[in-house]
Motif scaffolding. Structure first.
Motif: not given
Length: 225
Positions: A28-31, A17-22, A48-54
Motif C-alpha cells: 500500500e505504501q508503494e501504491m 485527519l479524522c480517521s484513525q491512522s492504521s 491513502n484515505a481509500w486504504r484507511q477506509l478499507v
C-alpha cells in the motif's frame, strides 16, 4: 466552481485527519508513492484515505461496507470520458479514478465493485449493471448487490447517492450485467439470463489487465489545480 473544488479537496483532507491512522502494508505504501509520483500529493492523500477506509471497514457487516464504500466514492467529480481521457469510452482503474478525482459512471461503479470485493463481499453477490437512465436519456452503470441469489438487488449509484432496492429505481432500465466471471442479459429488475462469460467484454478484460497499477493514464484535466 472553484469554491466547489476547494470544498471537495477539504472534505478528503478531513476524512484523512479524522480517521484513525492504521499501519499500511509495504504494498500500500508503494501504491501511494506511485500515485504521488504520477498524479501529485493530493491524489496520494485520496488513495491513502481509500486504504484507511478499507482497513477500518474490514470485518463490518455487509450493509455497513456498502454504505461506506458508496459514500466514499460518490465524493468524486463526474466528468465524461471524452473530456477527461480524450477518448469516447475508457474504464479507469480505481487508482486512475482516485488519481484523477473524477470519472464517469463506469469509473464510480468499477471502483466500488473492486473495493467491495476486497472487503470480502463475494463476487456471486455483486454485478456491474449497464442501464439506461430514463431521466437523463443516456446509458449509465450502477453496482447491484444481491444478499441472496433470489433476492431483489440493492443498487449503488452516483446519480442517486442513497442505496435503494432496484424496484425503487423506476428511472433505470437494465440492459445487461456482469461480474468477474459471468455476463447476463437483463429484461427487468431481476437476475436476468446468463449470456456467457464476462471475458466477452473487451473493456472489462483491458481494465482487469491494468488493475495491478503497473500502468496509469494521465487525465487531460487536473481537478487538483
Amino acid at each position: 466552481m472553484q469554491k466547489y473544488k476547494h470544498w471537495r479537496s477539504m472534505l478528503f483532507l478531513l476524512i484523512i485527519l479524522c480517521s484513525q491512522s492504521s499501519a499500511l502494508s509495504t504494498g500500500e505504501q508503494e501504491m501511494i508513492r506511485q500515485v504521488r509520483d504520477f498524479y501529485g500529493e493530493r491524489a496520494a492523500k485520496r488513495v491513502n484515505a481509500w486504504r484507511q477506509l478499507v482497513s477500518e471497514t474490514q470485518g463490518k457487516s455487509e450493509d455497513a461496507i456498502l454504505e461506506a464504500t458508496n459514500r466514499f466514492f460518490n465524493q468524486m467529480f463526474f466528468v465524461d470520458d471524452i473530456h477527461l481521457w480524450g477518448t469516447k469510452d475508457y474504464w479507469a482503474t480505481p487508482l486512475e479514478f482516485l488519481g484523477s478525482s473524477a470519472g464517469d459512471c463506469e469509473d464510480f461503479s468499477i471502483a466500488k465493485y473492486f473495493t467491495l470485493r476486497e472487503l470480502g463481499i463475494s463476487d456471486n453477490k455483486l454485478r456491474l449493471v449497464y442501464v439506461k437512465s430514463l431521466t437523463l436519456n443516456q446509458f449509465h452503470m450502477v453496482v447491484a448487490y444481491y444478499p441472496t441469489p433470489s433476492a431483489e438487488p440493492l443498487l449503488l449509484d452516483n446519480i442517486d447517492g442513497e442505496i435503494k432496492y432496484a424496484s425503487k429505481r423506476k428511472d433505470l432500465l437494465p440492459i445487461y450485467s456482469f461480474n468477474g466471471s459471468k455476463l447476463w442479459l437483463m429484461k427487468e429488475q431481476g437476475s436476468g439470463q446468463v449470456a456467457g462469460n464476462a471475458s466477452r467484454l473487451s473493456l472489462w478484460n483491458d481494465l482487469r489487465a491494468r488493475n495491478d497499477g503497473s500502468r496509469l493514464k494521465r487525465p487531460q484535466i487536473n481537478y487538483d489545480e
